[in-house]
Scaffold this motif. Structure first.
Motif, short mmCIF file in Angstrom:
data_model
loop_
_atom_site.label_atom_id
_atom_site.label_comp_id
_atom_site.label_asym_id
_atom_site.label_seq_id
_atom_site.Cartn_x
_atom_site.Cartn_y
_atom_site.Cartn_z
N ALA A 1 76.17 51.33 -62.71
CA ALA A 1 76.64 51.83 -64.02
C ALA A 1 75.91 51.08 -65.13
N GLU A 2 74.57 50.96 -64.99
CA GLU A 2 73.80 50.12 -65.91
C GLU A 2 73.69 50.70 -67.32
N SER A 3 73.88 52.01 -67.46
CA SER A 3 73.65 52.64 -68.77
C SER A 3 74.61 53.80 -68.99
N GLU A 4 74.67 54.26 -70.24
CA GLU A 4 75.50 55.44 -70.56
C GLU A 4 74.96 56.66 -69.82
N TRP A 5 73.63 56.69 -69.67
CA TRP A 5 73.00 57.77 -68.91
C TRP A 5 73.58 57.82 -67.50
N ARG A 6 73.68 56.65 -66.88
CA ARG A 6 74.13 56.58 -65.49
C ARG A 6 75.60 57.01 -65.37
N THR A 7 76.45 56.58 -66.33
CA THR A 7 77.86 56.97 -66.23
C THR A 7 78.00 58.48 -66.45
N VAL B 1 68.01 62.40 -55.90
CA VAL B 1 68.54 62.87 -57.18
C VAL B 1 68.18 61.85 -58.25
N ASP B 2 67.65 62.30 -59.36
CA ASP B 2 67.28 61.48 -60.53
C ASP B 2 66.00 60.66 -60.30
N ARG B 3 65.90 59.92 -59.18
CA ARG B 3 64.70 59.10 -58.99
C ARG B 3 64.01 59.40 -57.66
N ARG B 4 62.70 59.35 -57.70
CA ARG B 4 61.91 59.53 -56.47
C ARG B 4 61.87 58.25 -55.66
N ASP C 1 60.47 64.55 -64.97
CA ASP C 1 59.08 64.11 -64.90
C ASP C 1 58.98 62.87 -65.80
N PHE C 2 59.10 61.70 -65.19
CA PHE C 2 59.15 60.47 -65.98
C PHE C 2 57.81 60.14 -66.63
N VAL C 3 56.71 60.53 -66.00
CA VAL C 3 55.39 60.28 -66.61
C VAL C 3 55.30 61.07 -67.92
N ALA D 1 61.29 54.17 -60.29
CA ALA D 1 60.40 55.28 -60.62
C ALA D 1 60.31 55.53 -62.15
N PRO D 2 61.46 55.52 -62.89
CA PRO D 2 61.32 55.77 -64.32
C PRO D 2 60.55 54.67 -65.04
N ALA D 3 60.74 53.41 -64.63
CA ALA D 3 60.01 52.32 -65.28
C ALA D 3 58.51 52.45 -65.00
N ASP E 1 56.75 55.10 -64.10
CA ASP E 1 56.12 56.31 -64.66
C ASP E 1 56.10 56.32 -66.19
N ARG E 2 57.17 55.82 -66.80
CA ARG E 2 57.20 55.80 -68.27
C ARG E 2 56.16 54.81 -68.81
N TYR E 3 55.91 53.78 -68.05
CA TYR E 3 54.88 52.78 -68.39
C TYR E 3 53.50 53.45 -68.36
N ASP F 1 65.76 45.98 -67.73
CA ASP F 1 66.63 46.46 -66.65
C ASP F 1 67.54 47.63 -67.06
N PHE F 2 67.14 48.38 -68.08
CA PHE F 2 67.89 49.56 -68.53
C PHE F 2 69.27 49.21 -69.11
N THR F 3 69.49 47.93 -69.49
CA THR F 3 70.82 47.56 -70.01
C THR F 3 70.76 47.12 -71.47
N ALA G 1 61.24 51.66 -76.03
CA ALA G 1 62.24 51.24 -75.04
C ALA G 1 62.35 52.33 -73.99
N HIS G 2 62.33 51.90 -72.72
CA HIS G 2 62.38 52.88 -71.62
C HIS G 2 63.72 53.59 -71.52
N ASN G 3 64.76 53.09 -72.19
CA ASN G 3 65.98 53.89 -72.30
C ASN G 3 66.72 53.53 -73.59
N ASP G 4 67.65 54.42 -73.96
CA ASP G 4 68.38 54.23 -75.22
C ASP G 4 69.23 52.97 -75.19
N ILE H 1 64.21 56.56 -74.75
CA ILE H 1 64.34 57.71 -73.83
C ILE H 1 65.78 57.84 -73.34
N ASP H 2 66.25 59.04 -73.19
CA ASP H 2 67.53 59.45 -72.59
C ASP H 2 68.25 60.50 -73.43
N ALA H 3 68.39 60.22 -74.76
CA ALA H 3 69.17 61.11 -75.65
C ALA H 3 70.66 61.06 -75.35
O1 AHR Z 1 66.63 57.13 -63.78
C1 AHR Z 1 67.00 57.44 -65.06
C2 AHR Z 1 67.15 56.21 -65.88
O2 AHR Z 1 68.09 55.36 -65.29
C3 AHR Z 1 67.66 56.41 -67.29
O3 AHR Z 1 66.66 56.60 -68.23
C4 AHR Z 1 68.31 55.09 -67.54
O4 AHR Z 1 69.09 55.05 -68.67
C5 AHR Z 1 69.01 54.93 -66.27
O5 AHR Z 1 69.69 53.82 -66.05
#
Ligand code: AHR
Length: 331
Positions: free
Chosen positions: A54-60, A131-134, A149-151, A181-183, A185-187, A209-211, A235-238, A264-266
């Protein structure tokens, strides 16, 4: 035998095909309740799901989407929260195999280290859906990947950032979870575009660490080291951007003005930050993957074709529209 004209027979055949096609378009998924020819229904489908944490609002938002969709179609969901540890995800997958679930969904925290456990699932005849990550495994070890598509998200962030900076400036970067994968590819995607802007420099790059907590802590370090030299933050996430916003304010600068911020995330809080003038853009990454996941799980266990990647549809959002859009956001 009665004579049937050839054109009439052809017409009837086409009509049957068209009506069949229309039927499968219209049928809502929860109607898959009857067991036909030994096929699985939602009601007798057992799904194991290994979530990262549950590292981020995206994850919850992602977890809520999975749980809500399971309830609405009526599958039995065995949900496991790995609390940010790959070893817990591997343990959970092994437990699902022992429980003989029908299908396993997994959002891999990192890209590497999955081959043996996915092979164990394959040997047990249990399909894996990413799901979500490769994960970095051969294609025969998973049924499909549902997600972004994280790239491309990294590329989008770079295009927006280059425009906001007018093609020149010093950027600091808050990277996501190392080896995820998102770190990764977004890099890569960000740099792919930025190489066309020789006057843009990435002067510091570190994992948050997405937090939010790490975003704040790492940004404090960037400010101590580079201070007024920083023109922008990628920032790789919001969530990490929101943590960094706190650090920038504590340092006495204005986020969104003194330091341009693209993340990223919205998530909903990113829209609020844009309304408050503290964030300049957010690139959407859609976490509402629950309905697609169960639709695909149903198809996979029943031997229906699914493509190897089911990509998410995503937009880019800016402060101008944030107030209007915020009430419609679901995560
Ligand atoms: O895998 C998606 C990423 O994981 C989201 O961008 C991030 O917020 C989450 O923790």
């Amino acid at each position: 035998m009665k004579y049937v004209p050839k054109t009439y027979s052809l017409f009837m055949l086409i009509l049957v095909i068209v009506l069949w096609g229309c039927k499968s378009d219209i049928d809502p998924e929860p109607q898959n309740t009857e067991q036909i020819d030994g096929k699985k229904t939602y009601q007798n489908l057992v799904v194991g799901y290994s979530q990262i944490g549950a590292e981020s609002e995206w994850r919850t938002g992602n977890t809520a989407s999975i749980k809500k969709a399971a309830e609405s179609v009526g599958v039995e969901l065995i949900f496991s929260d790995a609390q940010q540890k790959q070893e817990n995800q591997i343990k959970a997958i092994r437990t699902f195999i022992a429980q003989q679930v029908d299908v396993i969904g997994v959002s891999p925290i990192v890209e590497t280290g999955w081959e043996s456990v996915f092979q164990e699932a394959k040997d047990a005849g249990i399909p894996i859906i990413l799901v979500d990550r490769r994960a970095d495994v051969p294609e025969d070890l998973y049924a499909t990947y549902i997600g972004s598509d994280f790239v491309e998200e990294g590329r989008k962030a770079a295009r927006v950032m280059a425009e906001l900076l007018d093609g020149k400036g010093n950027i600091v970067e808050l990277v996501g979870t190392v080896d995820s994968a998102p770190a990764n590819d977004r890099y890569v995607g960000f740099r792919e575009i930025m190489q066309n802007y020789p006057e843009v420099k990435i002067i510091a790059s570190e994992s948050a660490d997405f937090t939010r907590a790490k975003g704040e802590e790492v940004m404090q370090g960037f400010l101590e080291q580079h201070g007024d030299q920083i023109d922008a933050l990628y920032a790789h996430n919001d969530d990490s951007a929101i943590g960094a916003i706190r650090a920038i304010e504590e340092y006495g600068l204005k986020p969104g003005q003194d330091i341009i911020i693209v993340s990223i995330d919205a998530i909903r809080d990113a829209f609020q930050a844009m309304i408050d003038g503290k964030l300049n853009a957010t690139i959407e990454c859609n976490p509402l993957l629950g309905p697609t996941f169960f639709d695909v799980a149903f198809k996979v266990v029943n031997g229906e074709y699914v493509p190897k990647w089911i990509p998410s549809q995503e937009s880019i959002y800016f402060p101008d529209d944030a107030a209007e859009i915020l009430p419609t956001r679901k995560y």
